[in-house]
Design a protein around this motif. Structure first.
Motif, PDB file in Angstrom:
ATOM      1  N   GLU A   1      -5.904   7.527  -3.968  1.00 29.47           N
ATOM      2  CA  GLU A   1      -5.103   7.338  -2.755  1.00 29.47           C
ATOM      3  C   GLU A   1      -5.784   7.918  -1.529  1.00 29.47           C
ATOM      4  O   GLU A   1      -5.584   7.438  -0.406  1.00 29.47           O
TER       5      GLU A   1
ATOM      6  N   PHE B   1      -7.661   5.572   0.911  1.00 26.85           N
ATOM      7  CA  PHE B   1      -6.863   4.841   1.899  1.00 26.85           C
ATOM      8  C   PHE B   1      -6.354   5.779   2.994  1.00 26.85           C
ATOM      9  O   PHE B   1      -6.305   5.409   4.168  1.00 26.85           O
TER      10      PHE B   1
ATOM     11  N   ALA C   1      -9.319   6.324   5.306  1.00 22.25           N
ATOM     12  CA  ALA C   1      -9.606   5.116   6.092  1.00 22.25           C
ATOM     13  C   ALA C   1      -8.606   4.977   7.238  1.00 22.25           C
ATOM     14  O   ALA C   1      -8.979   4.659   8.383  1.00 22.25           O
ATOM     15  N   VAL C   2      -7.347   5.236   6.944  1.00 23.32           N
ATOM     16  CA  VAL C   2      -6.313   5.170   7.984  1.00 23.32           C
ATOM     17  C   VAL C   2      -6.532   6.258   9.029  1.00 23.32           C
ATOM     18  O   VAL C   2      -6.380   6.027  10.233  1.00 23.32           O
TER      19      VAL C   2
ATOM     20  N   LEU D   1     -10.361  -1.367   4.161  1.00 23.13           N
ATOM     21  CA  LEU D   1      -8.978  -1.781   3.932  1.00 23.13           C
ATOM     22  C   LEU D   1      -8.894  -3.252   3.516  1.00 23.13           C
ATOM     23  O   LEU D   1      -8.134  -3.608   2.612  1.00 23.13           O
TER      24      LEU D   1
ATOM     25  N   THR E   1     -10.547  -3.765  -0.147  1.00 22.19           N
ATOM     26  CA  THR E   1      -9.962  -3.103  -1.326  1.00 22.19           C
ATOM     27  C   THR E   1      -8.515  -3.480  -1.595  1.00 22.19           C
ATOM     28  O   THR E   1      -7.963  -3.077  -2.621  1.00 22.19           O
ATOM     29  N   THR E   2      -7.897  -4.233  -0.699  1.00 20.00           N
ATOM     30  CA  THR E   2      -6.462  -4.511  -0.852  1.00 20.00           C
ATOM     31  C   THR E   2      -6.176  -5.918  -1.381  1.00 20.00           C
ATOM     32  O   THR E   2      -5.114  -6.478  -1.132  1.00 20.00           O
TER      33      THR E   2
ATOM     34  N   ASN F   1      -3.497  -1.324  -4.732  1.00 19.52           N
ATOM     35  CA  ASN F   1      -4.201  -0.797  -3.563  1.00 19.52           C
ATOM     36  C   ASN F   1      -3.444  -1.120  -2.277  1.00 19.52           C
ATOM     37  O   ASN F   1      -3.493  -0.345  -1.314  1.00 19.52           O
ATOM     38  N   ARG F   2      -2.774  -2.253  -2.242  1.00 18.19           N
ATOM     39  CA  ARG F   2      -1.974  -2.589  -1.062  1.00 18.19           C
ATOM     40  C   ARG F   2      -0.899  -1.536  -0.841  1.00 18.19           C
ATOM     41  O   ARG F   2      -0.695  -1.067   0.282  1.00 18.19           O
TER      42      ARG F   2
ATOM     43  N   LYS G   1      -0.918   1.541  -1.925  1.00 20.83           N
ATOM     44  CA  LYS G   1      -1.563   2.797  -1.525  1.00 20.83           C
ATOM     45  C   LYS G   1      -1.871   2.796  -0.034  1.00 20.83           C
ATOM     46  O   LYS G   1      -1.670   3.802   0.654  1.00 20.83           O
ATOM     47  N   ALA G   2      -2.377   1.667   0.466  1.00 23.20           N
ATOM     48  CA  ALA G   2      -2.702   1.576   1.895  1.00 23.20           C
ATOM     49  C   ALA G   2      -1.442   1.662   2.750  1.00 23.20           C
ATOM     50  O   ALA G   2      -1.422   2.338   3.787  1.00 23.20           O
TER      51      ALA G   2
ATOM     52  N   ALA H   1      -1.069   2.563   6.855  1.00 25.00           N
ATOM     53  CA  ALA H   1      -2.019   1.603   7.412  1.00 25.00           C
ATOM     54  C   ALA H   1      -1.350   0.581   8.328  1.00 25.00           C
ATOM     55  O   ALA H   1      -1.903   0.236   9.378  1.00 25.00           O
TER      56      ALA H   1
END
Length: 413
Positions: free
Chosen positions: A232, A235, A238-239, A258, A261-262, A267-268, A270-271, A276
């Protein structure tokens, strides 16, 4: 410019002093196996892409090391010194370029470093060599095991010996590594992603930018079974990069991470949990965002709207629907396609009465009507727009928010 014009008027430069590529006086003349002499900088740049002698068109081996033409260089230096009073710049003796043996020796020193000081000295010398030219970076990337050694330094020093980590990251990011090389790097260094996350959590903006660039590169070649199990923290960092706006390259790298990986639902989520969606909406809202950045932000929103959590986050943002609709037909065909996909996801899966009304009030429905008939968009995008409009035709067709001239464009059910 004035000095150059003075040289051209008062002295005639011998033709054999001039590089056939740059048409300037050579500062470091080197000769190819074809017998033609060029300035080193010009011919090395040429050979990186062409692989042939510019004048003879004969092939040049990839491992060719042009021979320094010392006699010609001394003649050029003497001539320049003789005409210095006429505005001709002196030509200094060039620093000898790094050879394969020297680069390999530096890599060996990295492997065998027994102290932090020795490790730093070797890294800094290797960094200076890599910074000299594209040729040197190409040499370094070709040394067997060099990239693995640098990655090992990043992993081993990311928390304690941060200076060594920073140097190694800078060197790796300066190399143009092939997908095959990057894939091998990921396979052999399972802890690399964790090390990059640790670096992203620091305050050093340069190191964070380098870590972001390498994270983008390794996630792009990572096998799907590794991608779906990304922690996690990837993400979250990255955010955070998007929030902090460390630099344009770092921001773009975070967006690529983003988007790349989504594709997988876990992963979506998690972002989305990392915030995000809100950050991407704010990014598009604050502006101005360069075209590619806008396309990537919309592509990331499109990915995240593939899950219920992402759609909920978008519609709960006060400007979410509005900012996506605003980007339709204002940035590029790619941006319009992604924005329409987002609006379709919202209209299909998250369309409460309030959301349906918001889409009309913010102009999103008007944009969809225009897209449905616009030649600026591809047929698939136009069909998605028509499909979205049909979903809530009863609420939108005669809405007071829809301009009368657009009602005629409304697709039939």
């Amino acid at each position: 410019m004035e000095e150059q014009q003075q040289v051209e008027v008062e002295v005639e430069v011998p033709s054999y002093f001039v590089c056939p590529i740059s048409l300037q006086i050579m500062r470091d003349p080197v000769t190819l196996p074809t017998g033609i002499t060029y300035d080193r900088d010009g011919i090395e740049r040429w050979l990186l892409t062409a692989g042939t002698c510019p004048l003879t068109k004969q092939p040049v081996p990839p491992d060719c090391d042009p021979t320094p033409n010392h006699t010609l260089r001394r003649l050029i230096q003497s001539w320049c010194a003789l005409h210095a009073d006429h505005g001709v710049d002196l030509v200094p003796t060039p620093k000898p370029p790094a050879d394969r043996a020297r680069v390999a020796d530096l890599v060996s020193r990295l492997r065998g470093a027994t102290s932090s000081a020795a490790l730093l000295d070797a890294l800094r010398e290797l960094r200076d060599v890599a910074a000299e030219s594209e040729r040197n970076r190409k040499l370094l990337a070709a040394v067997p095991g060099a990239v693995d050694v640098l990655a090992a330094v990043v992993v081993a020093s990311c928390r304690d010996a941060k200076a060594a980590c920073d140097e190694a990251l800078e060197i790796v990011c300066s190399l143009e590594l092939s997908e095959r090389c990057l894939a091998r790097l990921v396979e052999r260094n399972e802890e690399l992603v964790d090390a990059l996350v640790a670096t992203l959590q620091r305050t050093n903006t340069t190191s964070r930018a380098h870590a972001a660039l390498l994270l983008e590169a390794v996630t792009a070649v990572m096998p799907s079974n590794r991608l779906v199990s990304l922690p996690e923290e990837v993400f979250g960092e990255a955010v955070q990069l998007l929030r902090d706006r460390v630099s344009s390259p770092a921001t773009r790298a975070a967006l690529h991470v983003l988007v790349g990986t989504t594709s997988w639902g876990r992963n979506r989520v998690k972002a989305v949990d990392a915030g995000a969606v809100a950050v991407l909406v704010d990014m598009l809202l604050d502006g101005p965002v360069e075209r590619r950045g806008c396309e990537l932000a919309l592509a990331a929103l499109d990915r995240m709207c593939g899950c219920a959590e992402g759609r909920a986050a978008l519609v709960s943002h006060g400007a979410g629907v509005a900012v996506v609709g605003r980007k339709v037909l204002r940035v590029s065909e790619v941006a319009s396609e992604k924005a329409v996909r987002v609006l379709r996801s919202v209209a299909r899966h998250a369309a409460t009465a309030a959301v349906v009304q918001e889409m009309a009030q913010t102009g999103a429905v008007e944009k969809l009507c225009v897209v449905a008939q616009s030649e600026q968009c591809g047929e698939r995008t136009r069909e998605r727009a028509r499909e979205t409009l049909r979903l809530h035709a009863r609420a939108w067709r005669n809405s007071p928010c829809l301009q009368p001239h657009l009602q005629a464009l409304y697709p039939s059910c």
